[in-house]
Design an enzyme around this catalytic site. Structure first.
Site, mmCIF file in Angstrom:
data_model
loop_
_atom_site.group_PDB
_atom_site.id
_atom_site.type_symbol
_atom_site.label_atom_id
_atom_site.label_comp_id
_atom_site.label_asym_id
_atom_site.label_seq_id
_atom_site.Cartn_x
_atom_site.Cartn_y
_atom_site.Cartn_z
ATOM 1 N N ILE A 15 11.430 36.043 58.454
ATOM 2 C CA ILE A 15 10.205 36.579 57.858
ATOM 3 C C ILE A 15 9.797 37.912 58.476
ATOM 4 C CG2 ILE A 15 8.521 35.475 59.395
ATOM 5 C CD1 ILE A 15 6.943 34.739 56.818
ATOM 6 N N THR A 189 -1.474 30.760 48.632
ATOM 7 C CA THR A 189 -1.760 30.611 50.059
ATOM 8 C C THR A 189 -1.400 29.230 50.593
ATOM 9 O OG1 THR A 189 -4.026 29.840 49.675
ATOM 10 C CG2 THR A 189 -3.683 32.226 49.845
ATOM 11 N N THR A 192 1.099 28.847 53.489
ATOM 12 C CA THR A 192 0.536 29.259 54.776
ATOM 13 C C THR A 192 -0.423 28.206 55.314
ATOM 14 O OG1 THR A 192 0.777 31.608 54.296
ATOM 15 C CG2 THR A 192 -0.889 31.005 55.919
ATOM 16 N N CYS A 381 34.275 51.238 70.507
ATOM 17 C CA CYS A 381 34.880 50.075 71.157
ATOM 18 C C CYS A 381 36.237 49.747 70.534
ATOM 19 C CB CYS A 381 33.922 48.881 71.105
ATOM 20 S SG CYS A 381 34.342 47.580 72.281
ATOM 21 N N HIS A 507 29.477 51.327 73.723
ATOM 22 C CA HIS A 507 28.667 51.180 72.509
ATOM 23 C C HIS A 507 27.449 52.105 72.582
ATOM 24 C CE1 HIS A 507 30.588 47.599 70.651
ATOM 25 N NE2 HIS A 507 30.933 47.320 71.894
ATOM 26 N N GLU A 509 25.544 53.084 70.318
ATOM 27 C CA GLU A 509 24.493 52.699 69.373
ATOM 28 C C GLU A 509 23.348 51.948 70.043
ATOM 29 O OE1 GLU A 509 27.707 49.423 68.835
ATOM 30 O OE2 GLU A 509 27.592 51.547 69.362
#
Length: 549
Positions: A15, A189, A192, A381, A507, A509
Site C-alpha cells: 500500500i 470507508t 478501513t 556487478c 553497485h 546505484e
C-alpha cells in the site's frame, strides 16, 4: 528523549507504507530534525540475501554490509541518510537471536515464549537504533498487513512499547486504502473501519490515518473516518496517487502530516525548507527530450528487482534534463534471437547484477551489441563480469572463456572465486558485502566522472576478475580504471575507444540520491542523450564526449 512513530498498513499489501515513512522522514528532516527509519519484516528468513528476486525484489545493501529490504533504499534516498544493519529486522533474525540466547543459558532455564522473550527482543532492536544514532525521531515501518498472523508479535511489541517509553513519546500511524467503486460511484470507508477495528482489538489506537486513494476524498469522508475510527479530522490525511513517488512528501506536507506528527509528539513546530525538493519535482515534470535506455536483466518480470538501478537512472535524467524511457529486455530472449530486434533504437544499455548462468549469454550478446554499435553502456556487478567474458571471447580470442561460477571446468576462468570465498559453505551473509575503497586511474573516464582519486562504493559479490589474464586484457586495449587500494581486485573497467563504455564490480546505484545523482549514472545518461542527439542529426559518435559532473 527520542520520539517513535510506528507505521502500520491495512486493507491490502504493497500500500506504500515505505514511501509514507520515507516521506515523513524527509518532512521532518526539512525541519532540521534528525531521523532514522527502521523496517520490521515479518518473514522468517534471517535476511533477504538468499531470497528469490521474483519473490522479494531487490536486496538493498548498506554501508556496513547488511542485505536488507528495498524499503531501506527509499529511506536513504528520501532522507539522504545512510542506514545500517540496525535499521533492518526480520522475524528470522529475532528468533535467531532469542534461540542463541537460550542456547547460551541467558534465560536461566526459563521457558522461552513469544511473550515476553520475542517481544522484548523486538523492543530492544528498536531501542538500539535510538541509542546508536540518537535521532530526534525514529520511524518504524511494520511490514505486512494488520491481520496477518506473522505480524502479531511485532504489533504486540509496539503496543507494549508505548507504555514503557511513555505515551507522549509514541505515535501510531496507520496507512490504509479508500477504494473507489465505479459501479457504485462512491468511495468506501468500510475496509478501513475493519482494519482499524483489527488494530484496536490488539490494543493499538491509531493517532493518524493516511488514506491512499486515486482521487481526492470528497466532503464528508474525513468526517466519517474520524467518527468511526476515533481519530480527529485533522489527523485523517489524504495521500492521493502521484505521478512520481518524489511528489509524495509535497502532497503530505500540503495535508499537514508533519505538523500533526510534531503536535502529537509535543515537538516544536518549525518552518520546513522544501525548496530543493520542490525544485526536484518541478524538474521531473518539466517536458524534456527523451532518452531510451535498455535494461537487460534476468529478473525483468519483476522490475522491483532493479529498483535502485531505475531510481539512479531517474536521478541522472533529472540532473541531465531528459525524459527517461526504459525498455525492459529479458536477457534470455537475446540468446537465440538477433539483438537488433530488441536493442535497435536504444540510446543506452544497462546490464545489471544477478546470479547464476540463466540468461548470461543474452547479457553477453547485449554487451557485444552495445560495444560494436558504439551505444553508451553501463555494466553493474555481473554486468562487469559479462563484459570481461565478452571481451575475452571476441577480442582476446579465448573462445571458451567463462566464469568459474557458470563453468567450474572452463580452461579459461577469466572470472574466478574470491580467495576468501574458497571454503565458504553457507550462502547467507557470506559474500563480499558493504562499502570498500577503490583507487581510480587518473587519466580515465572513471576519474573524469568522479573527480576523486579514491572512492567508496557498496559491493555484493563472490567472484572477481582473474588477474592471471590482466596483462592479456591490457594488451588488447582493455583498461582497468579502478581497483582496490592494494591493486588486487579489479573494480572498474572501461574501453577508451568507445564513446561511453564502463562497468563496475560494485553497485553504484545504492548510493545515488534524487538531489545528488551518482556520477556514473549521470555520465551514462548524459552520454545517452548525446548519442540520441547525434543519431537524430545523422552522426555516428566516434570519441568520448566531454562529460560534466
Amino acid at each position: 528523549m527520542t520520539k517513535f512513530v510506528f507505521v502500520t498498513g491495512g486493507v491490502v499489501s504493497s500500500i506504500g507504507k515505505g514511501i509514507v515513512a520515507a516521506s515523513l522522514g524527509r518532512l521532518l528532516k526539512s525541519r532540521n530534525y534528525s531521523v532514522s527509519i527502521l523496517k520490521l519484516d515479518p518473514y522468517i528468513n534471517v535476511d533477504p540475501g538468499t531470497m528469490s528476486p521474483f519473490q522479494h525484489g531487490e536486496v538493498f545493501v548498506t554501508d556496513d554490509g547488511a542485505e536488507t529490504d528495498l524499503d531501506l533504499g527509499h529511506y536513504e534516498r528520501f532522507t539522504d541518510t545512510a542506514m545500517s544493519r540496525l535499521n533492518s529486522v526480520t522475524t528470522g533474525s529475532i528468533y535467531q537471536a532469542v534461540l542463541n540466547k537460550e542456547r547460551r543459558g541467558d534465560y536461566m532455564g526459563g521457558t522461552v515464549q513469544v511473550i515476553p522473550h520475542i517481544t522484548n527482543e523486538i523492543k530492544d532492536r528498536i531501542l538500539r537504533v535510538a541509542k546508536d544514532t540518537n535521532p530526534d525521531v525514529v520511524i518504524i515501518e511494520i511490514g505486512g498487513t494488520v491481520g496477518d498472523i506473522e505480524s502479531l508479535p511485532f504489533l504486540e511489541a509496539i503496543r507494549q512499547f508505548r507504555t514503557e517509553v511513555g505515551r507522549q513519546n509514541v505515535l501510531y500511524m496507520h496507512v490504509t486504502l479508500i477504494p473507489w467503486i465505479p459501479s457504485a460511484g462512491e468511495m468506501k470507508t468500510k475496509p478501513t473501519q475493519h482494519s482499524v477495528k483489527e488494530l484496536r482489538s490488539i490494543g493499538i489506537q491509531p493517532d493518524i490515518l493516511v488514506c491512499r486513494c486515486d482521487r481526492p476524498l470528497y466532503p464528508g469522508i474525513k468526517d466519517k473516518m474520524s467518527q468511526f475510527c476515533d481519530v480527529p479530522v485533522k489527523s485523517v490525511i489524504t495521500c492521493q496517487d502521484a505521478r512520481s513517488i518524489y511528489e509524495v512528501p509535497l502532497i503530505l506536507e500540503r495535508e499537514g502530516l508533519a505538523a500533526q506528527v510534531l503536535s502529537l509528539l509535543n515537538l516544536e513546530q518549525r518552518t520546513p525548507d522544501l525548496s530543493e525538493w520542490q525544485s526536484l519535482v518541478e524538474q521531473l515534470y518539466r517536458p524534456k527530450p527523451p532518452v531510451e535506455i535498455a535494461i537487460v536483466g534476468k529478473y525483468v518480470r519483476l522490475t522491483d528487482a532493479y529498483l535502485s538501478v531505475m531510481e539512479a537512472l531517474r536521478h541522472a535524467a533529472i540532473a541531465v534534463g531528459c525524459e527517461l524511457n526504459l525498455r525492459w529486455i529479458n536477457s534470455e530472449d537475446l540468446e537465440n534471437n538477433n539483438p537488433e530486434a530488441y536493442l535497435g533504437g536504444v540510446t543506452g544499455v544497462v546490464v545489471p547484477g544477478g546470479f547464476g548462468i540463466r540468461g548470461v549469454d543474452g547479457k553477453i550478446a547485449a554487451i557485444r551489441y552495445a560495444r560494436e554499435h558504439q551505444i553508451p553502456f553501463l555494466g553493474l556487478c555481473l554486468g562487469m563480469q559479462c563484459c570481461v567474458i565478452e571481451w575475452a571471447r571476441s577480442i582476446a580470442k579465448l573462445t571458451d572463456a567463462n566464469s568459474a561460477e557458470f563453468d567450474p571446468q572452463t580452461s579459461n576462468p577469466v572470472i574466478n572465486l574470491l580467495p576468501e570465498q574458497q571454503d565458504v559453505e553457507v550462502l547467507g551473509g557470506t559474500m563480499r558485502l558493504g562499502l570498500y575503497p577503490c583507487r581510480l586511474l587518473s587519466n580515465s573516464l572513471a576519474y573524469q566522472l568522479y573527480q576523486e582519486t579514491v572512492i567508496y562504493e557498496r559491493h555484493r559479490h563472490r567472484y572477481e576478475f582473474n588477474n592471471a589474464y590482466r596483462n592479456l586484457f591490457l594488451d588488447t586495449g582493455f583498461v582497468v580504471s579502478g581497483s582496490s587500494p592494494d591493486g588486487r581486485l579489479v573494480e572498474i573497467i572501461e574501453l577508451p575507444e568507445h564513446p561511453f563504455f564502463i562497468a563496475t564490480q560494485f553497485h553504484p546505484e545504492f548510493r545515488s540520491r534524487p538531489n545528488v545523482p551518482h556520477p556514473l549514472f549521470k555520465g551514462f545518461v548524459q552520454a545517452a542523450r548525446t548519442h540520441s542527439s547525434d543519431r537524430s542529426n545523422g552522426h555516428t559518435p566516434s570519441e568520448t564526449p566531454s562529460l560534466s559532473v
